[in-house]
Every structure is written in structure tokens, then in C-alpha cells.
Enzyme design. Structure first.
Site, mmCIF file in Angstrom:
data_model
loop_
_atom_site.group_PDB
_atom_site.id
_atom_site.type_symbol
_atom_site.label_atom_id
_atom_site.label_comp_id
_atom_site.label_asym_id
_atom_site.label_seq_id
_atom_site.Cartn_x
_atom_site.Cartn_y
_atom_site.Cartn_z
ATOM 1 N N GLU B 62 0.742 -1.230 0.168
ATOM 2 C CA GLU B 62 -0.124 0.075 0.031
ATOM 3 C C GLU B 62 0.814 1.296 -0.204
ATOM 4 O O GLU B 62 0.802 2.258 -0.565
ATOM 5 C CB GLU B 62 -0.977 0.008 1.172
ATOM 6 C CG GLU B 62 -2.083 -0.869 1.189
ATOM 7 C CD GLU B 62 -3.069 -0.502 0.121
ATOM 8 O OE1 GLU B 62 -3.174 0.648 -0.272
ATOM 9 O OE2 GLU B 62 -4.060 -1.455 -0.338
ATOM 10 N N GLU B 66 0.299 3.753 -2.952
ATOM 11 C CA GLU B 66 -0.068 5.052 -2.765
ATOM 12 C C GLU B 66 0.996 6.300 -2.835
ATOM 13 O O GLU B 66 0.623 7.280 -2.804
ATOM 14 C CB GLU B 66 -0.727 5.091 -1.514
ATOM 15 C CG GLU B 66 -2.037 4.192 -1.421
ATOM 16 C CD GLU B 66 -2.993 4.616 -0.316
ATOM 17 O OE1 GLU B 66 -2.843 5.195 0.500
ATOM 18 O OE2 GLU B 66 -4.140 4.223 -0.620
ATOM 19 N N PRO B 83 -15.711 -0.898 17.071
ATOM 20 C CA PRO B 83 -16.697 -0.657 16.058
ATOM 21 C C PRO B 83 -17.535 0.908 16.085
ATOM 22 O O PRO B 83 -17.164 1.467 16.824
ATOM 23 C CB PRO B 83 -17.845 -1.294 16.773
ATOM 24 C CG PRO B 83 -17.043 -2.193 17.818
ATOM 25 C CD PRO B 83 -16.016 -1.382 18.175
ATOM 26 N N GLU B 115 -2.881 12.633 -4.238
ATOM 27 C CA GLU B 115 -2.047 13.480 -3.683
ATOM 28 C C GLU B 115 -1.446 13.188 -2.316
ATOM 29 O O GLU B 115 -1.925 12.724 -1.470
ATOM 30 C CB GLU B 115 -3.124 14.844 -3.392
ATOM 31 C CG GLU B 115 -2.162 16.001 -3.299
ATOM 32 C CD GLU B 115 -3.037 17.310 -3.371
ATOM 33 O OE1 GLU B 115 -2.489 18.434 -2.975
ATOM 34 O OE2 GLU B 115 -4.145 17.239 -3.192
#
Lengths: 229, 229
Positions: B62, B66, B83, B115
Site C-alpha cells: 500500500e 499510494e 466498532p 495527492e
DNA sequence: CCAAAAGTGTTGGTCGTACACCCATGT
DNA sequence: ACATGGGTGTACGACCAACACTTTTGG
């Protein structure tokens, strides 16, 4: 709402490494598995996380359900997610680390159908899944943490002798400590309440009992004090 | 195979807190979200864990996807699973903690459509999800860890001056250090290789450059040596 | 009276901290 | 020459490690 559901999801469990101190042996709580995989093998207590509960709550619930234990200290340890660690498929487990006073939990405690027992951490049976790794990680954490946070007291009864406390550190740290230096240091921290009681039923001079003063610790902590060894 | 599938499963993501050092400002890498929820908000880089990859691999992937960043240090930080932390439903995230040499990654780096930018950790925009908590936890970890493990070097270029190193510690620990004592201590550890080079393009006496000796550290570590402050 | 563990101080060395001046370089 | 940071040593106090004998109690 959309793309959360585009991906297949790993299953999510919690597993707990619960430590207890039996005189001068460090114990870990294990549960014998009734079902496959690893049926008959010993494993850490744990199970699936429910959709509406937090991870901490899941850990506490599983612990209570499987062994009746309610720990004095519970913290998240590490998350294990190597593919293949569970033969059923992708299962990620959030491991927890807990400390209990064995005095509160009958040795070799068990509750419902499942068999639960305390084992010496230095001599456990072969464990299911990657639970040996989890246990190893928990031991490291305990060794590291006990020196700069006063969590060791969670392993002792509320009233204890200085010798018991010293034994605790010796067992966890795996080295001997000097009696005079140990007492000097721990008493200098001013965290122990000296009681007007002594231990009972020993066949030698009875030792004075002490109690850990949680309130005083929190005060000192706020004031920038750091517990150390 | 059976009962793994009886339960609904939370979604599982990884998120990375990537730190970089810009002279004497500590920076964190953020990505501006393009889609709901929190579209337009800045967030930690991260995404869903795939079924066949480990958690560490997911974090690295990731990060690369990214922001193009490949960190010098990456470790698991904590797993956040309250939760309600994601409005889309139950999403549990395994947070990671990473250090990069900013010199390797052009300031305000960005790759594809998304960005990406570096922000001072003391002055970030409002973050998506519970990412402010995650960042806070990561900062604590950095502060704690930098003192007893030589990971700070991952924030500096390969060759650095003692003043740069000292600044690093001052920024991370949020307190000033004494120059002479700092040098005495760090040099006494015998972990720095003194180079026959000095810094360039400064308008005053140029400082000598040093390099961290990873090999020597590993040797000393095995021999029971403990890095400390 | 013996066994077993409780309890107690001092000393020497090491390590942390506080502190100030001269030096090299570029403008 | 001046401004900027580089580089260096000492002294004091705090803390750590090593070490042995007397006391209390029960059997």
C-alpha cells in the site's frame, strides 16, 4: 458502503496469553481443543471476534467463556496474520497479553466442557497453530515491560512479602537479584504500603506483608515519576 | 473448513504512519482521500489486506502504491478495531510504523493520481477516521523506541554529522540535549564510523561526517550490548 | 539447639549532568 | 573582522553492585 465489500475478507480472531505465578514458576493458561484442526492439542484461549464488539471486549469475552478467568491486566500484544498459519484458510489473530493472580483462580481451573490448565512456560506441550510464536512474543513483552511498569503486582496476591516480589522478578527476568539492593530500590520508590501483618504458617521467621499502592503510583506517574526495575 | 465461515467478518485494512526528518522538523506522510467516506480529507496511507499476502507485505504494498515510498524501517504498531471507527461498517486496521530517509524521497512526493504530502507532526490537518489516534500512538512509540534501539538512523542520510544526529533526538524526544554529553555517549558506544569527509556548502566550519555501522551493531547486540539513548 | 529464611549498611566504582571556551570556515 | 556553528574536558553527585552477619520463628 460500496467498495468495502468488493474484497474477500480474512477471518478475525483474538487469542490470549494469560500468565500466572505459582510460587516460583511462571505459568501460562492453555485450553485443550475439542475440534479440528488440531483437535486434542493444547492452544491459547481465543476465538472469533463478533461484529459489534471491540477487540479488547472480544479478548475478555473469550477468556471468560473458555476459562472463567478475569485478568487484572490485559493489553494488546501483536497481530499475527501470515497466510497459512491456520489450515482452514486465512485467519488473522489479534493476540492479547494478560496477567492474573493465580490465588484468584484455582490451579488447573476449568469451567464448562473444555479442559483448561496452567503449564509452566518453560515446559509447555506442543501448541496448535503458531501459538508457540505467540507465547514467545508474549514472554519477551513481559520481560521487557515488567522492568519499567509496575504490572508484576498483578501476578501476586494483594498482600505479599518482599521475597515473593523478588522471586517474581527473578523468574520473569531469568536472573538472580541481590536481596539488599532489591529491597533498597523497591522501598525507595515509596510505592509499597507496609502492613502490620506477617505471612502465616511458615516454619521460620515470618516475613512482613506489603501492599502495592495504586493510588500513589498514579500520582507519582502524573508528576513525571518513572518506575524502573 | 466448517465453522470459520459461520460468522460475518470485519473488513481488514493496514494503515501506515511514515515518519521523515526534514532538518529539524519531524514529518508524517499523508494522502488526500479521493472517495467517500472523508473524501478530500487527509489520511494515513493504507488499504485492504489481500487474501494471499502477509500483513507486513500489505503495508509495504500500500505504501508503494499510494506514495512510492519504500521505508528503511517498518514494524507493526497496533491494531485498531473499535466498532464505529469506519462509517462504512466494521473495519479493523492493523497500523504500521515506518521510518524513511527524506533525502530518498523528494519532499512533497506524490506518484499517481493521489495527492501525497509531508506534514509536520505537530501541525497536521484534521485526519480521516481515527487516524489522529493512530498518529498519536505512533509518536509515542517513536519516542519510546528511539532511546533504546538505534532506529533513528533510518531518518538520516547515510552520512551525517553529530549535530544532525543530536537534532534528531531533540526533535523526537522534545527536549534539548547537552552537546558534549551527547557526543561522549554516542561515540563511546563505538557504533559510528568516523569518515574522512566533512559536510559541504556550509558557511562556517564544516562538521565531520559519520556513518552508522550496522554490522558492528549486530555483533555487539549478540554479545549482550544494549543501545541506550 | 538447629534449620530456614528475614532483615539490615557500607564502600568503591561507574555513570550522568552541568558547565564555557577556543577553533575553523565563509562572507 | 565578524558571525556561525564545530569541537573539546573536568568535577560533583547520584546511583549501582558487591558483599556477610545477626535475628526471629518453628520444629
Amino acid at each position: 458502503m460500496s467498495y468495502t465489500y468488493e474484497y474477500p475478507r480474512p477471518a478475525l480472531t483474538v487469542d490470549c496469553v494469560v500468565f500466572g505465578l505459582d510460587d516460583d514458576d511462571l505459568k501460562v493458561l492453555l485450553i485443550r481443543r475439542g475440534v479440528e484442526p488440531f483437535a486434542g492439542r493444547w492452544a491459547l484461549p481465543g476465538g472469533f471476534v463478533r461484529m459489534e464488539e471491540s477487540l479488547d471486549d472480544a479478548a475478555r469475552r473469550e477468556l471468560e467463556e473458555e476459562s472463567g478467568v478475569r485478568p487484572g491486566h490485559l493489553e494488546q500484544l501483536y497481530t499475527f496474520g501470515t497466510p497459512g498459519r491456520d489450515p482452514r484458510g486465512r485467519v488473522v489473530t489479534v493476540a492479547y497479553f494478560a496477567l492474573v493472580k493465580l490465588s484468584d483462580h484455582v490451579p488447573h481451573a476449568s469451567t464448562d466442557a473444555r479442559e483448561a490448565a496452567w503449564f509452566s512456560v518453560w515446559d509447555t506441550p506442543k501448541l496448535a497453530f503458531d501459538h508457540a510464536d505467540v507465547l514467545g512474543t508474549a514472554l519477551q513483552r513481559l520481560k521487557g515491560k515488567v522492568r519499567y511498569q509496575p504490572i508484576g503486582f498483578e501476578l501476586l496476591p494483594p498482600k505479599f512479602t518482599l521475597t515473593q516480589l523478588q522471586r517474581l522478578y527473578e523468574v520473569v527476568l531469568e536472573r538472580e537479584l541481590d536481596k539488599r539492593n532489591f529491597r533498597k530500590k523497591i522501598l525507595a520508590m515509596d510505592l509499597l504500603e507496609e502492613l502490620d501483618e506477617v505471612e502465616q504458617d511458615v516454619s521460620h521467621r515470618a516475613a512482613r506483608l506489603y501492599r502495592f499502592d495504586h493510588k500513589k503510583y498514579k500520582q507519582l506517574e502524573k508528576a513525571g515519576f518513572n518506575f524502573e526495575l
